[in-house]
Design a protein around this motif. Structure first.
Motif, PDB file in Angstrom:
ATOM      1  N   ILE A 101    -150.817  63.480  55.546  1.00  0.00           N
ATOM      2  CA  ILE A 101    -151.045  62.862  54.237  1.00  0.00           C
ATOM      3  C   ILE A 101    -150.912  61.347  54.341  1.00  0.00           C
ATOM      4  CG2 ILE A 101    -150.172  62.673  51.873  1.00  0.00           C
ATOM      5  CD1 ILE A 101    -149.516  65.687  52.043  1.00  0.00           C
ATOM      6  N   HIS A 102    -149.893  60.873  55.061  1.00  0.00           N
ATOM      7  CA  HIS A 102    -149.759  59.427  55.274  1.00  0.00           C
ATOM      8  C   HIS A 102    -150.972  58.883  56.034  1.00  0.00           C
ATOM      9  CE1 HIS A 102    -145.830  59.485  53.517  1.00  0.00           C
ATOM     10  NE2 HIS A 102    -145.306  60.226  54.482  1.00  0.00           N
ATOM     11  N   ASP A 103    -151.482  59.666  56.976  1.00  0.00           N
ATOM     12  CA  ASP A 103    -152.685  59.244  57.707  1.00  0.00           C
ATOM     13  C   ASP A 103    -153.884  59.127  56.770  1.00  0.00           C
ATOM     14  OD1 ASP A 103    -151.271  59.113  60.080  1.00  0.00           O
ATOM     15  OD2 ASP A 103    -151.983  61.058  60.825  1.00  0.00           O
ATOM     16  N   MET A 104    -153.957  59.993  55.764  1.00  0.00           N
ATOM     17  CA  MET A 104    -155.041  59.901  54.776  1.00  0.00           C
ATOM     18  C   MET A 104    -154.932  58.585  54.004  1.00  0.00           C
ATOM     19  SD  MET A 104    -154.992  63.813  53.352  1.00  0.00           S
ATOM     20  CE  MET A 104    -156.276  63.590  52.129  1.00  0.00           C
ATOM     21  N   ARG A 105    -153.698  58.213  53.630  1.00  0.00           N
ATOM     22  CA  ARG A 105    -153.493  56.948  52.913  1.00  0.00           C
ATOM     23  C   ARG A 105    -153.933  55.789  53.787  1.00  0.00           C
ATOM     24  NH1 ARG A 105    -148.323  57.006  52.508  1.00  0.00           N
ATOM     25  NH2 ARG A 105    -147.946  55.529  54.174  1.00  0.00           N
ATOM     26  N   LYS A 106    -153.539  55.825  55.053  1.00  0.00           N
ATOM     27  CA  LYS A 106    -153.883  54.735  55.973  1.00  0.00           C
ATOM     28  C   LYS A 106    -155.383  54.673  56.259  1.00  0.00           C
ATOM     29  CE  LYS A 106    -149.414  55.252  58.156  1.00  0.00           C
ATOM     30  NZ  LYS A 106    -148.721  55.732  59.358  1.00  0.00           N
ATOM     31  N   ALA A 107    -156.068  55.806  56.181  1.00  0.00           N
ATOM     32  CA  ALA A 107    -157.523  55.812  56.372  1.00  0.00           C
ATOM     33  C   ALA A 107    -158.225  55.142  55.194  1.00  0.00           C
ATOM     34  CB  ALA A 107    -158.034  57.238  56.544  1.00  0.00           C
ATOM     35  N   GLY A 108    -157.624  55.246  54.015  1.00  0.00           N
ATOM     36  CA  GLY A 108    -158.243  54.692  52.824  1.00  0.00           C
ATOM     37  C   GLY A 108    -157.815  53.277  52.488  1.00  0.00           C
ATOM     38  N   ALA A 109    -156.673  52.839  53.049  1.00  0.00           N
ATOM     39  CA  ALA A 109    -156.161  51.522  52.687  1.00  0.00           C
ATOM     40  C   ALA A 109    -155.230  51.001  53.776  1.00  0.00           C
ATOM     41  CB  ALA A 109    -155.409  51.594  51.367  1.00  0.00           C
ATOM     42  N   ASN A 110    -155.215  49.695  53.919  1.00  0.00           N
ATOM     43  CA  ASN A 110    -154.165  49.056  54.700  1.00  0.00           C
ATOM     44  C   ASN A 110    -152.947  49.030  53.791  1.00  0.00           C
ATOM     45  OD1 ASN A 110    -155.818  48.527  56.940  1.00  0.00           O
ATOM     46  ND2 ASN A 110    -156.580  46.669  55.985  1.00  0.00           N
ATOM     47  N   THR A 111    -151.798  49.445  54.307  1.00  0.00           N
ATOM     48  CA  THR A 111    -150.639  49.614  53.429  1.00  0.00           C
ATOM     49  C   THR A 111    -149.395  48.946  53.988  1.00  0.00           C
ATOM     50  OG1 THR A 111    -149.940  51.700  54.438  1.00  0.00           O
ATOM     51  CG2 THR A 111    -151.504  51.838  52.627  1.00  0.00           C
ATOM     52  N   ARG A 112    -148.502  48.621  53.064  1.00  0.00           N
ATOM     53  CA  ARG A 112    -147.149  48.185  53.385  1.00  0.00           C
ATOM     54  C   ARG A 112    -146.236  48.927  52.418  1.00  0.00           C
ATOM     55  NH1 ARG A 112    -146.435  42.173  53.500  1.00  0.00           N
ATOM     56  NH2 ARG A 112    -146.828  42.485  55.708  1.00  0.00           N
ATOM     57  N   VAL A 113    -145.275  49.655  52.965  1.00  0.00           N
ATOM     58  CA  VAL A 113    -144.305  50.409  52.158  1.00  0.00           C
ATOM     59  C   VAL A 113    -142.939  49.780  52.402  1.00  0.00           C
ATOM     60  CG1 VAL A 113    -143.287  52.657  51.680  1.00  0.00           C
ATOM     61  CG2 VAL A 113    -145.678  52.511  52.382  1.00  0.00           C
ATOM     62  N   CYS A 114    -142.270  49.356  51.345  1.00  0.00           N
ATOM     63  CA  CYS A 114    -140.970  48.688  51.462  1.00  0.00           C
ATOM     64  C   CYS A 114    -139.936  49.407  50.617  1.00  0.00           C
ATOM     65  CB  CYS A 114    -141.047  47.247  50.978  1.00  0.00           C
ATOM     66  SG  CYS A 114    -142.159  46.209  51.938  1.00  0.00           S
ATOM     67  N   LEU A 115    -138.798  49.694  51.222  1.00  0.00           N
ATOM     68  CA  LEU A 115    -137.651  50.249  50.502  1.00  0.00           C
ATOM     69  C   LEU A 115    -136.866  49.068  49.961  1.00  0.00           C
ATOM     70  CD1 LEU A 115    -135.961  52.726  49.727  1.00  0.00           C
ATOM     71  CD2 LEU A 115    -134.800  52.496  51.932  1.00  0.00           C
ATOM     72  N   LEU A 116    -136.688  49.019  48.648  1.00  0.00           N
ATOM     73  CA  LEU A 116    -135.990  47.896  48.029  1.00  0.00           C
ATOM     74  C   LEU A 116    -134.489  48.098  48.113  1.00  0.00           C
ATOM     75  CD1 LEU A 116    -138.179  47.524  44.819  1.00  0.00           C
ATOM     76  CD2 LEU A 116    -138.413  46.335  46.993  1.00  0.00           C
ATOM     77  N   PRO A 117    -133.737  47.058  48.480  1.00  0.00           N
ATOM     78  CA  PRO A 117    -132.291  47.196  48.507  1.00  0.00           C
ATOM     79  C   PRO A 117    -131.740  47.219  47.079  1.00  0.00           C
ATOM     80  CG  PRO A 117    -132.906  44.938  49.001  1.00  0.00           C
ATOM     81  CD  PRO A 117    -134.182  45.737  48.882  1.00  0.00           C
ATOM     82  N   PRO A 118    -130.573  47.825  46.880  1.00  0.00           N
ATOM     83  CA  PRO A 118    -129.984  47.822  45.538  1.00  0.00           C
ATOM     84  C   PRO A 118    -129.667  46.397  45.105  1.00  0.00           C
ATOM     85  CG  PRO A 118    -128.751  49.275  47.034  1.00  0.00           C
ATOM     86  CD  PRO A 118    -129.787  48.558  47.842  1.00  0.00           C
ATOM     87  N   ALA A 119    -129.748  46.174  43.813  1.00  0.00           N
ATOM     88  CA  ALA A 119    -129.453  44.836  43.276  1.00  0.00           C
ATOM     89  C   ALA A 119    -127.959  44.579  43.291  1.00  0.00           C
ATOM     90  CB  ALA A 119    -129.984  44.716  41.858  1.00  0.00           C
TER      91      ALA A 119
END
Length: 96
Positions: A78-96
């Protein structure tokens, strides 16, 4: 404590990305993640040259769930499908 992840997407293949969107919710659901906000109609308030992209905000029960979602070998196709359709950056945000 809830954890939030941003997904930045620069579309490159609308057909491939459409197929990803059909199954993305299932992948999120496996780790109790959910779509909070964002999408193609986001309003850009400032752009210092980053270029056109789509931003999405995801919520997970905790950081381990977010990491599980992105690293799960059963979801790799599924992640490969996302990467086939778009260049992506996924970031986990730190707690405030």
């Amino acid at each position: 404590m809830p954890a939030y992840a941003t997904v930045q997407l620069v579309l490159k293949d609308m057909e491939a990305f459409g197929k990803y969107r059909e199954v993305a919710g299932q992948a999120l659901g496996k780790y109790n993640g959910k779509f909070i906000a964002g999408g193609p109609n986001s309003e850009v308030l400032e752009d210092s040259g980053a270029g056109e992209c789509i931003m999405v905000l995801l919520e997970f029960p905790d950081a381990d769930s977010a990491k599980g979602w992105i690293n799960d070998p059963e979801l790799q196709h599924i992640h490969d499908m996302r990467k086939a359709g778009a260049n992506t950056r996924v970031c986990l945000l730190p707690p405030a």
